[in-house]
Motif scaffolding. Structure first.
Motif, PDB file in Angstrom:
ATOM      1  N   ASN A  41      53.520  10.277  -3.239  1.00 39.08           N
ATOM      2  CA  ASN A  41      52.437  10.817  -4.058  1.00 39.08           C
ATOM      3  C   ASN A  41      51.945   9.730  -5.007  1.00 39.08           C
ATOM      4  O   ASN A  41      52.698   9.222  -5.834  1.00 39.08           O
ATOM      5  CB  ASN A  41      52.927  12.037  -4.838  1.00 39.08           C
ATOM      6  CG  ASN A  41      51.788  12.803  -5.483  1.00 39.08           C
ATOM      7  OD1 ASN A  41      50.841  12.220  -5.996  1.00 39.08           O
ATOM      8  ND2 ASN A  41      51.884  14.121  -5.458  1.00 39.08           N
ATOM      9  N   GLY A  69      49.488  10.242  -7.103  1.00 37.78           N
ATOM     10  CA  GLY A  69      48.851  10.899  -8.237  1.00 37.78           C
ATOM     11  C   GLY A  69      47.364  11.107  -8.002  1.00 37.78           C
ATOM     12  O   GLY A  69      46.849  10.957  -6.887  1.00 37.78           O
ATOM     13  N   ASN A  70      46.680  11.431  -9.045  1.00 42.80           N
ATOM     14  CA  ASN A  70      45.241  11.695  -8.954  1.00 42.80           C
ATOM     15  C   ASN A  70      44.468  10.377  -8.973  1.00 42.80           C
ATOM     16  O   ASN A  70      43.788  10.040  -9.932  1.00 42.80           O
ATOM     17  CB  ASN A  70      44.811  12.592 -10.114  1.00 42.80           C
ATOM     18  CG  ASN A  70      43.392  13.113  -9.927  1.00 42.80           C
ATOM     19  OD1 ASN A  70      42.802  12.975  -8.865  1.00 42.80           O
ATOM     20  ND2 ASN A  70      42.852  13.707 -10.972  1.00 42.80           N
ATOM     21  N   ASP A  87      46.077  15.537  -5.216  1.00 42.50           N
ATOM     22  CA  ASP A  87      46.689  14.222  -5.388  1.00 42.50           C
ATOM     23  C   ASP A  87      46.567  13.430  -4.088  1.00 42.50           C
ATOM     24  O   ASP A  87      46.531  14.010  -2.995  1.00 42.50           O
ATOM     25  CB  ASP A  87      48.175  14.345  -5.756  1.00 42.50           C
ATOM     26  CG  ASP A  87      48.386  14.874  -7.158  1.00 42.50           C
ATOM     27  OD1 ASP A  87      47.463  14.721  -7.986  1.00 42.50           O
ATOM     28  OD2 ASP A  87      49.458  15.428  -7.425  1.00 42.50           O
TER      29      ASP A  87
END
Length: 199
Positions: A67, A69-70, A96
């Motif tokens: 991941n 993140g954004n 995400d």
């Protein structure tokens, strides 16, 4: 398909020559240069893209989603010392960015059984078959019968049963079957990559 200098000729044929050893730094540079130029052309980069470019150093494991993140992106480049077969970028349900990298190099596999199936095909029960696909090179270690150890090619995967069907030229019958109570070897280790992002 990744086009590079090293893939335009048989490196194994010339790697031991004096000329190659003396010019190895040059070949490494050209390999990287050609790869990045071809990738840039294929993604239709412009001069302005150079001003919107950023890099992140990451440690990722084969076939394991990470991941990020954004993180907004339009184009992604990946550089690694380990050859990368492919990669996948997608959005999860939280919007995400998730990156999954598939390395081409053989993977150390955690396995606890080696059961003959047919011909030269052997079934290895592994810790997580979702990490592998047909065509992967996989390495097994620690079995009592040496014929079950080595680096082989995955022919098929049963993800539900965590079984890899592997072409093992050392096996032709069930005489050297092994069933252990614990998994042998280690799962794939994280590899360092450089992620380039055009914002």
């Amino acid at each position: 398909m990744k086009l590079s200098t090293s893939s335009t000729f048989d490196v194994a044929t010339v790697a031991n020559t004096r000329t190659y050893q003396e010019a190895k730094t040059f070949f490494d540079f050209m390999n990287k240069f050609v790869s990045e130029v071809v990738e840039g052309f294929s993604k239709k980069l412009t001069l302005g893209d150079n001003f919107n470019y950023s890099e992140r150093e990451l440690s990722v494991t084969h076939a394991t989603p990470m991941n990020l993140g954004n993180t907004p992106y339009t184009t992604v480049f990946i550089r690694s010392r380990q050859t990368i077969l492919s990669h996948k970028i997608e959005q999860n349900n939280k919007a995400d960015t998730v990156l999954t990298v598939y390395f081409k190099s053989p993977h150390a596999v955690a396995a606890k059984s080696a059961i003959w199936s047919s011909g030269n095909t052997v079934k290895y029960e592994v810790l997580n078959a979702n990490l592998y696909t047909a065509g992967d090179g996989v390495t097994f270690e620690g079995f009592s019968n040496s014929a079950n150890n080595g680096t082989f090619v995955v022919a098929a995967v049963n993800q539900n049963a965590n079984i890899l069907y592997v072409v093992n030229p050392f096996r032709t019958d069930a005489k050297q079957d092994e069933q252990r109570t614990e998994y042998l070897s280690k799962p794939p280790q994280p590899q360092k990559i450089t992620l380039g992002i055009l914002n």
